[in-house]
Design a protein around this motif. Structure first.
Motif, PDB file in Angstrom:
ATOM      1  N   PRO A  65      21.364 -88.146 -67.373  1.00  0.00           N
ATOM      2  CA  PRO A  65      21.119 -89.196 -68.363  1.00  0.00           C
ATOM      3  C   PRO A  65      19.679 -89.691 -68.345  1.00  0.00           C
ATOM      4  O   PRO A  65      18.983 -89.615 -67.325  1.00  0.00           O
ATOM      5  CB  PRO A  65      22.079 -90.301 -67.935  1.00  0.00           C
ATOM      6  CG  PRO A  65      22.218 -90.123 -66.459  1.00  0.00           C
ATOM      7  CD  PRO A  65      22.137 -88.633 -66.218  1.00  0.00           C
ATOM      8  N   THR A  66      19.238 -90.210 -69.485  1.00  0.00           N
ATOM      9  CA  THR A  66      17.875 -90.732 -69.635  1.00  0.00           C
ATOM     10  C   THR A  66      17.919 -92.225 -69.943  1.00  0.00           C
ATOM     11  O   THR A  66      18.956 -92.775 -70.323  1.00  0.00           O
ATOM     12  CB  THR A  66      17.153 -90.020 -70.790  1.00  0.00           C
ATOM     13  OG1 THR A  66      17.842 -90.322 -72.020  1.00  0.00           O
ATOM     14  CG2 THR A  66      17.122 -88.505 -70.577  1.00  0.00           C
ATOM     15  N   ALA A 112      27.940 -90.383 -66.055  1.00  0.00           N
ATOM     16  CA  ALA A 112      28.714 -91.294 -66.899  1.00  0.00           C
ATOM     17  C   ALA A 112      28.856 -92.664 -66.253  1.00  0.00           C
ATOM     18  O   ALA A 112      28.728 -93.700 -66.927  1.00  0.00           O
ATOM     19  CB  ALA A 112      30.089 -90.701 -67.188  1.00  0.00           C
ATOM     20  N   LEU A 113      29.093 -92.686 -64.950  1.00  0.00           N
ATOM     21  CA  LEU A 113      29.268 -93.964 -64.263  1.00  0.00           C
ATOM     22  C   LEU A 113      27.966 -94.753 -64.229  1.00  0.00           C
ATOM     23  O   LEU A 113      27.976 -95.985 -64.383  1.00  0.00           O
ATOM     24  CB  LEU A 113      29.801 -93.740 -62.845  1.00  0.00           C
ATOM     25  CG  LEU A 113      31.151 -93.026 -62.727  1.00  0.00           C
ATOM     26  CD1 LEU A 113      31.665 -93.100 -61.293  1.00  0.00           C
ATOM     27  CD2 LEU A 113      32.179 -93.604 -63.677  1.00  0.00           C
ATOM     28  N   ASP A 114      26.836 -94.071 -64.034  1.00  0.00           N
ATOM     29  CA  ASP A 114      25.542 -94.759 -64.041  1.00  0.00           C
ATOM     30  C   ASP A 114      25.249 -95.366 -65.408  1.00  0.00           C
ATOM     31  O   ASP A 114      24.767 -96.506 -65.518  1.00  0.00           O
ATOM     32  CB  ASP A 114      24.417 -93.796 -63.651  1.00  0.00           C
ATOM     33  CG  ASP A 114      24.300 -93.620 -62.140  1.00  0.00           C
ATOM     34  OD1 ASP A 114      25.063 -94.277 -61.401  1.00  0.00           O
ATOM     35  OD2 ASP A 114      23.452 -92.826 -61.692  1.00  0.00           O
ATOM     36  N   ILE A 165      20.520 -93.834 -61.521  1.00  0.00           N
ATOM     37  CA  ILE A 165      19.353 -92.966 -61.629  1.00  0.00           C
ATOM     38  C   ILE A 165      19.257 -92.381 -63.036  1.00  0.00           C
ATOM     39  O   ILE A 165      20.228 -91.826 -63.550  1.00  0.00           O
ATOM     40  CB  ILE A 165      19.426 -91.809 -60.608  1.00  0.00           C
ATOM     41  CG1 ILE A 165      19.694 -92.365 -59.202  1.00  0.00           C
ATOM     42  CG2 ILE A 165      18.131 -90.997 -60.634  1.00  0.00           C
ATOM     43  CD1 ILE A 165      18.644 -93.321 -58.680  1.00  0.00           C
ATOM     44  N   PHE A 166      18.050 -92.491 -63.634  1.00  0.00           N
ATOM     45  CA  PHE A 166      17.838 -91.985 -64.986  1.00  0.00           C
ATOM     46  C   PHE A 166      16.499 -91.263 -65.095  1.00  0.00           C
ATOM     47  O   PHE A 166      15.565 -91.544 -64.343  1.00  0.00           O
ATOM     48  CB  PHE A 166      17.889 -93.121 -66.008  1.00  0.00           C
ATOM     49  CG  PHE A 166      19.150 -93.921 -65.955  1.00  0.00           C
ATOM     50  CD1 PHE A 166      20.343 -93.372 -66.408  1.00  0.00           C
ATOM     51  CD2 PHE A 166      19.168 -95.202 -65.421  1.00  0.00           C
ATOM     52  CE1 PHE A 166      21.531 -94.095 -66.344  1.00  0.00           C
ATOM     53  CE2 PHE A 166      20.337 -95.928 -65.348  1.00  0.00           C
ATOM     54  CZ  PHE A 166      21.525 -95.379 -65.812  1.00  0.00           C
TER      55      PHE A 166
END
Length: 402
Positions: free
Chosen positions: A86-87, A114-116, A165-166
């Motif tokens: 993810p970003t 997904a959880l982040d 984290i992204f």
């Protein structure tokens, strides 16, 4: 670790202490998914917002969750556009969709990505100037929206950590947001949700869990309390990882890995991780290599170096993963642990070199420069790695080895 001083007697009253943070409730059990109804009923939301990813949706787990919630007759909106790492841009878009939906209860179901996204969106949905939070200039002080997380993989421990984290697409690097506001109200860990997890993801996320356990065990911020969790996580990992990967329908091994992930996540959340993660971030940001794969591959090469400063810990780790008693030959323990980690990659069909992943040798100096800037994690490592040493580790990992 936190240090406070009494202003009147600075020299005499230094107080050193460690906080230990976990979600309000951690619920573990086969079939525990159905208890999500209780969490929703307790909050009486007007609308539910589910965050997940395409793989989990395709596996039917999003529909399974919706079916559990259906009798409550509460409107539900879903966002399942997560593919790969993810970003920050995705988080912003998710927050926009969340606010437009007017939902007031977030459920994240899926792997770490997904959880982040779910927990970051829940914590940031009422905040302005998101860039300040993404850059770390501002810390998220609170979360005003309810959040429940359900992992479908055994590895990230994202359901119990205060980290998210992204990828920063503009800078081409990965960054972490850290705040206790990212801890969910409830983490529901149901091993049955991991049964559909593919072998490759099971392997990568499983070794990621071990990375959390071993790095937090040797962390400079480790305590007697965090080590209880990381030690048990390593023992469970060694016992269950191979069968979980190669016989994924075995619920006993899936359950064992769910525990390993959960316990490693708790330890990581409170003691922190180190150089392996610091060096994995640039691989994710530049080459979009999955986080678990990057950690798994780098671990033996990193520990070959940093393990030299924690000989006694390596003796204990060797005992935890049952590869021998090195109490009378301590300096052999590190080689044994590194060999175990390298063999593990092969046994689980994971890559053993950066070359296999398409990393360009000419990019290694840039990767080393980026990793050297992840000081928050490098400072947790009981070995002060220079940029030159980091480059040498990348070079070793590029070629691969026995």
């Amino acid at each position: 670790m936190t240090v406070l001083m009494n202003e009147e007697k600075k020299a005499e009253s230094i107080v050193t202490f460690n906080d230990f943070q976990i979600p309000g409730v951690i619920r573990f059990g086969e079939g525990a998914l159905v208890t999500i109804k209780d969490e929703v009923l307790a909050k009486k939301p007007s609308k539910i917002f589910i965050v997940s990813d395409k793989g989990v949706e395709k596996a039917g787990l999003v529909d399974e969750l919706k079916n559990v919630l259906k009798p409550l007759e509460i409107p539900i909106e879903t966002m399942t556009d997560i593919v790969g790492e993810p970003t920050f841009a995705l988080v912003e878009r998710t927050i926009k969709i969340l606010n437009q939906s007017e939902a007031d209860f977030v459920i994240g179901i899926g792997g770490g990505s997904a959880l982040d996204v779910a927990k970051a969106s829940a914590a940031l949905q009422d905040k302005k100037d998101l860039e300040d939070y993404f850059s770390g200039n501002k810390i998220i002080e609170d979360r005003t929206m309810s959040c429940v997380l359900l992992p479908t993989t055994s590895g990230t421990g994202a359901e119990v950590t205060k980290n998210a984290i992204f990828a920063d697409e503009e800078e081409g690097v990965k960054k972490g947001i850290v705040s206790s506001a990212l801890l969910p109200d409830t983490a529901i860990v149901d091993p049955k949700l991991t049964l559909s997890c593919p072998a490759r993801v099971t392997a990568a996320s499983g070794v990621d869990a071990f990375t959390h356990a071993i790095e937090s065990y040797i962390s400079t911020n480790a305590t007697e309390q965090t080590r209880i969790y990381s030690e048990k996580s390593m023992k469970l990992f060694a016992k269950h990882i191979t069968n979980a990967v190669h016989n994924g329908s075995n619920i006993k091994d899936r359950s064992g890995m769910s525990w390993a992930s959960l316990l490693g996540g708790v330890s990581l959340a409170n003691a922190g991780v180190g150089a392996v993660h610091a060096m994995a971030y640039p691989l994710g940001g530049t080459y979009h290599i999955e986080h678990g794969v990057a950690n798994a591959l780098l671990m033996p090469y990193v520990f070959k170096v940093i393990g030299k400063t924690c000989t006694n810990d390596m003796v204990r780790v060797a005992s935890f993963i049952e590869i021998g008693d090195f109490s009378n030959s301590k300096h052999q323990a590190l080689d044994a642990v590194v060999n175990y980690l390298m063999k593990l990659l092969k046994d689980l069909n994971l890559p053993t070199s950066l070359k296999e992943l398409g990393v360009k040798q000419s990019d290694l100096p840039n990767l080393a420069e980026q990793a050297s800037q992840v000081k928050r994690l490098l400072s947790n490592t009981p070995y002060r790695l220079s940029e030159e040493q980091i480059l040498r580790i990348y070079e070793d990992a590029y070629e691969g080895g026995e």
